[in-house]
Design a protein around this motif. Structure first.
Motif, PDB file in Angstrom:
ATOM      1  N   PRO A 119     -11.165  -3.174  -0.904  1.00  0.00           N
ATOM      2  CA  PRO A 119      -9.733  -3.125  -0.307  1.00  0.00           C
ATOM      3  C   PRO A 119      -9.670  -4.293   0.815  1.00  0.00           C
ATOM      4  O   PRO A 119      -8.687  -5.054   1.066  1.00  0.00           O
ATOM      5  CB  PRO A 119      -9.059  -1.905  -0.081  1.00  0.00           C
ATOM      6  CG  PRO A 119     -10.669  -0.982  -0.417  1.00  0.00           C
ATOM      7  CD  PRO A 119     -11.519  -1.704  -0.594  1.00  0.00           C
ATOM      8  N   CYS A 120     -10.280  -3.692   1.651  1.00  0.00           N
ATOM      9  CA  CYS A 120      -9.511  -4.563   2.918  1.00  0.00           C
ATOM     10  C   CYS A 120      -9.758  -6.779   2.979  1.00  0.00           C
ATOM     11  O   CYS A 120      -9.311  -6.590   3.731  1.00  0.00           O
ATOM     12  CB  CYS A 120     -10.295  -4.007   3.948  1.00  0.00           C
ATOM     13  SG  CYS A 120     -10.436  -2.279   4.512  1.00  0.00           S
TER      14      CYS A 120
ATOM     15  N   ARG B 173      -3.045 -10.698   4.039  1.00  0.00           N
ATOM     16  CA  ARG B 173      -2.285 -11.063   5.614  1.00  0.00           C
ATOM     17  C   ARG B 173      -1.946 -12.558   6.220  1.00  0.00           C
ATOM     18  O   ARG B 173      -1.773 -12.960   6.470  1.00  0.00           O
ATOM     19  CB  ARG B 173      -3.021  -9.867   5.911  1.00  0.00           C
ATOM     20  CG  ARG B 173      -2.007  -9.241   7.533  1.00  0.00           C
ATOM     21  CD  ARG B 173      -2.109  -8.206   8.260  1.00  0.00           C
ATOM     22  NE  ARG B 173      -3.611  -8.044   8.149  1.00  0.00           N
ATOM     23  CZ  ARG B 173      -4.702  -7.422   7.834  1.00  0.00           C
ATOM     24  NH1 ARG B 173      -3.894  -5.768   7.094  1.00  0.00           N
ATOM     25  NH2 ARG B 173      -6.452  -6.859   7.595  1.00  0.00           N
TER      26      ARG B 173
ATOM     27  N   TYR C 137       1.363   4.395   2.432  1.00  0.00           N
ATOM     28  CA  TYR C 137       1.308   3.725   3.781  1.00  0.00           C
ATOM     29  C   TYR C 137       1.883   3.208   4.947  1.00  0.00           C
ATOM     30  O   TYR C 137       2.699   3.678   5.299  1.00  0.00           O
ATOM     31  CB  TYR C 137      -0.211   3.740   3.479  1.00  0.00           C
ATOM     32  CG  TYR C 137      -0.876   2.697   4.870  1.00  0.00           C
ATOM     33  CD1 TYR C 137      -0.772   4.194   6.529  1.00  0.00           C
ATOM     34  CD2 TYR C 137      -1.477   1.282   5.213  1.00  0.00           C
ATOM     35  CE1 TYR C 137      -1.308   3.432   7.632  1.00  0.00           C
ATOM     36  CE2 TYR C 137      -1.440   1.612   6.324  1.00  0.00           C
ATOM     37  CZ  TYR C 137      -1.791   2.064   7.285  1.00  0.00           C
ATOM     38  OH  TYR C 137      -2.007   1.707   8.735  1.00  0.00           O
ATOM     39  N   ARG C 138       2.359   1.685   3.974  1.00  0.00           N
ATOM     40  CA  ARG C 138       2.736   0.801   4.563  1.00  0.00           C
ATOM     41  C   ARG C 138       3.902   0.828   4.771  1.00  0.00           C
ATOM     42  O   ARG C 138       4.568   0.285   5.966  1.00  0.00           O
ATOM     43  CB  ARG C 138       1.846  -0.613   4.161  1.00  0.00           C
ATOM     44  CG  ARG C 138       3.076  -2.099   4.745  1.00  0.00           C
ATOM     45  CD  ARG C 138       2.385  -1.990   6.451  1.00  0.00           C
ATOM     46  NE  ARG C 138       1.361  -2.741   6.492  1.00  0.00           N
ATOM     47  CZ  ARG C 138       0.597  -2.482   7.055  1.00  0.00           C
ATOM     48  NH1 ARG C 138       0.873  -1.404   7.837  1.00  0.00           N
ATOM     49  NH2 ARG C 138      -1.002  -3.057   7.452  1.00  0.00           N
TER      50      ARG C 138
ATOM     51  N   CYS D 144      -6.666  -7.712   1.233  1.00  0.00           N
ATOM     52  CA  CYS D 144      -5.936  -7.262   2.276  1.00  0.00           C
ATOM     53  C   CYS D 144      -5.971  -8.244   3.334  1.00  0.00           C
ATOM     54  O   CYS D 144      -4.776  -8.761   3.708  1.00  0.00           O
ATOM     55  CB  CYS D 144      -5.895  -5.104   2.943  1.00  0.00           C
ATOM     56  SG  CYS D 144      -4.736  -4.883   4.285  1.00  0.00           S
TER      57      CYS D 144
ATOM     58  N   SER E  74      -8.913   2.720   4.298  1.00  0.00           N
ATOM     59  CA  SER E  74      -9.927   2.697   5.090  1.00  0.00           C
ATOM     60  C   SER E  74     -11.258   3.989   5.044  1.00  0.00           C
ATOM     61  O   SER E  74     -12.586   4.053   5.948  1.00  0.00           O
ATOM     62  CB  SER E  74      -9.359   2.797   6.862  1.00  0.00           C
ATOM     63  OG  SER E  74      -8.750   4.324   7.001  1.00  0.00           O
TER      64      SER E  74
ATOM     65  N   ILE F 183       0.746  -1.240   0.193  1.00  0.00           N
ATOM     66  CA  ILE F 183      -0.078  -0.231  -0.009  1.00  0.00           C
ATOM     67  C   ILE F 183       1.095   1.078  -0.092  1.00  0.00           C
ATOM     68  O   ILE F 183       1.510   2.040   0.824  1.00  0.00           O
ATOM     69  CB  ILE F 183      -0.834   0.031   1.033  1.00  0.00           C
ATOM     70  CG1 ILE F 183      -1.491  -1.190   1.212  1.00  0.00           C
ATOM     71  CG2 ILE F 183      -2.036   0.854   0.786  1.00  0.00           C
ATOM     72  CD1 ILE F 183      -2.126  -1.904   2.994  1.00  0.00           C
TER      73      ILE F 183
ATOM     74  N   LEU G 169      -1.611  -5.099  -2.646  1.00  0.00           N
ATOM     75  CA  LEU G 169      -3.081  -4.289  -3.151  1.00  0.00           C
ATOM     76  C   LEU G 169      -3.353  -3.426  -3.646  1.00  0.00           C
ATOM     77  O   LEU G 169      -4.210  -3.646  -4.719  1.00  0.00           O
ATOM     78  CB  LEU G 169      -3.211  -3.941  -1.018  1.00  0.00           C
ATOM     79  CG  LEU G 169      -4.621  -3.023  -0.907  1.00  0.00           C
ATOM     80  CD1 LEU G 169      -5.494  -4.477  -1.124  1.00  0.00           C
ATOM     81  CD2 LEU G 169      -5.333  -3.091   0.354  1.00  0.00           C
TER      82      LEU G 169
HETATM   83  S1  SF4 Z   1      -7.850  -3.734   5.620  1.00  0.00           S
HETATM   84 FE1  SF4 Z   1      -8.571  -2.236   4.730  1.00  0.00          FE
HETATM   85  S2  SF4 Z   1      -7.462  -0.392   5.987  1.00  0.00           S
HETATM   86 FE2  SF4 Z   1      -6.435  -2.036   6.894  1.00  0.00          FE
HETATM   87  S3  SF4 Z   1      -5.029  -1.596   5.869  1.00  0.00           S
HETATM   88 FE3  SF4 Z   1      -5.924  -2.919   4.180  1.00  0.00          FE
HETATM   89  S4  SF4 Z   1      -6.981  -1.911   2.799  1.00  0.00           S
HETATM   90 FE4  SF4 Z   1      -5.832  -1.018   4.800  1.00  0.00          FE
END
Ligand code: SF4
Length: 299
Positions: A129-130, A137, A86-87, A133, A227, A83, A118
């Protein structure tokens, strides 16, 4: 009540805390959760799921205090979901923190594992997206935790996260998803499935923020760009509004949920099987990660 300077927190019963009192209160609350749910058995090997954000850093700090007293070193895994903006910044915080604390950090990149991050996936797939993600993860955490022979994965979920997820599942009418929540999850029998523990289960987001600030942890409070405007952010705003008007709402959601969780699990329990494609544990014959890979590679 004696006059007290430097109040940093007032709890539900209007009790006031200064800095050192708050730190003690916070750590004691986390310790109670750990003891109550027997999260750190001496025979367990814990791996931390770390992101570099305030929650996972707080969780890592407290667990490391306990584990290092036992003369052991902690391992942490960070999943880089790709990401941009951010990441990559939270990774730097995580690296610095783990170095200072003597925690052994392994970074796993989804780009290396699956050939996409992502951001790439979102250009091709019309999906939440979540969901993408979280699928990547969870899959990689379980796989790599197993590689280092961990028996438990500790995550930084706090009371707010859990209260939001409970209501989201309720609104979606999906109790099956709620059966996978709780302070300790993944207790099902599958030799490849690693148990999850959530030591911050009973502390609120606000309490974690105060603790992190008082301890001077170098973390950023920026939010993931994905988010915004999500179902979760809507539910979070609504719960916060109700909590402000009626303090204790979040605790109410969590406590009533814990009460009925055994019954939800009994009713919704599903068998964990082995994915036919990758041989990882899965709720269905083909796991969500293999499904996602197929969708991505088809486009
Ligand atoms: S779960 Fe959603 S809000 Fe959390 S890091 Fe991943 S994309 Fe971003």
């Amino acid at each position: 009540v004696a006059k007290m300077d430097n109040i940093v927190y007032i709890d539900q019963s209007k009790k006031k805390y200064n800095k050192s009192q708050f730190i003690r209160y916070f750590e004691a609350k986390v310790m109670r959760t750990i003891r109550k749910y027997n999260m750190l058995d001496k025979n367990d090997k814990i791996v931390l799921a770390i992101s570099g954000g305030k929650d996972s850093v707080t969780m890592a700090y407290i667990l490391n205090k306990i584990i290092s007293k036992r003369g052991k070193q902690l391992d942490a895994i960070l999943i880089d979901e790709g990401i941009q903006g951010y990441r990559n910044t939270t990774i730097e915080d995580a690296k610095k923190f783990c170095k200072e604390e003597g925690i052994n950090l392994t970074i796993i990149s989804t780009k290396k594992e699956f050939n996409f991050g992502l951001d790439d996936a979102l250009k091709k797939l019309d999906m939440n997206p979540c969901t993408i993600c979280g699928t990547m993860r969870r899959y990689l955490l379980n796989k790599y935790a197993r590689k280092i022979k961990a028996t438990q994965i500790a995550t930084g979920h706090n009371l707010d996260d859990e209260a939001q997820t409970i209501l989201m599942n309720q609104f979606k009418g999906n109790l099956q998803l709620s059966s996978k929540l709780g302070p300790v999850t993944g207790v099902k029998d599958h030799k490849k499935f690693i148990k999850r523990i959530k030591p911050l289960y009973f502390v609120t987001e606000k309490e974690v923020t105060i603790y992190t600030t008082l301890k001077g942890f170098q973390v950023k409070y920026t939010e993931c760009p994905n988010s915004r405007n999500t179902f979760r952010s809507e539910v979070r705003n609504q719960i916060n509004t109700i909590e402000n008007k009626f303090p204790g709402t979040k605790n109410g959601i969590i406590n009533s949920f814990i009460d009925i969780l055994p019954r939800i699990r009994e009713k919704e329990s599903s068998k964990i099987v082995t994915c036919n494609t990758c041989q990882e544990p899965s709720a269905r014959p083909i796991c969500s990660m293999c499904e996602l890979l197929e969708k991505y590679n088809k486009k």
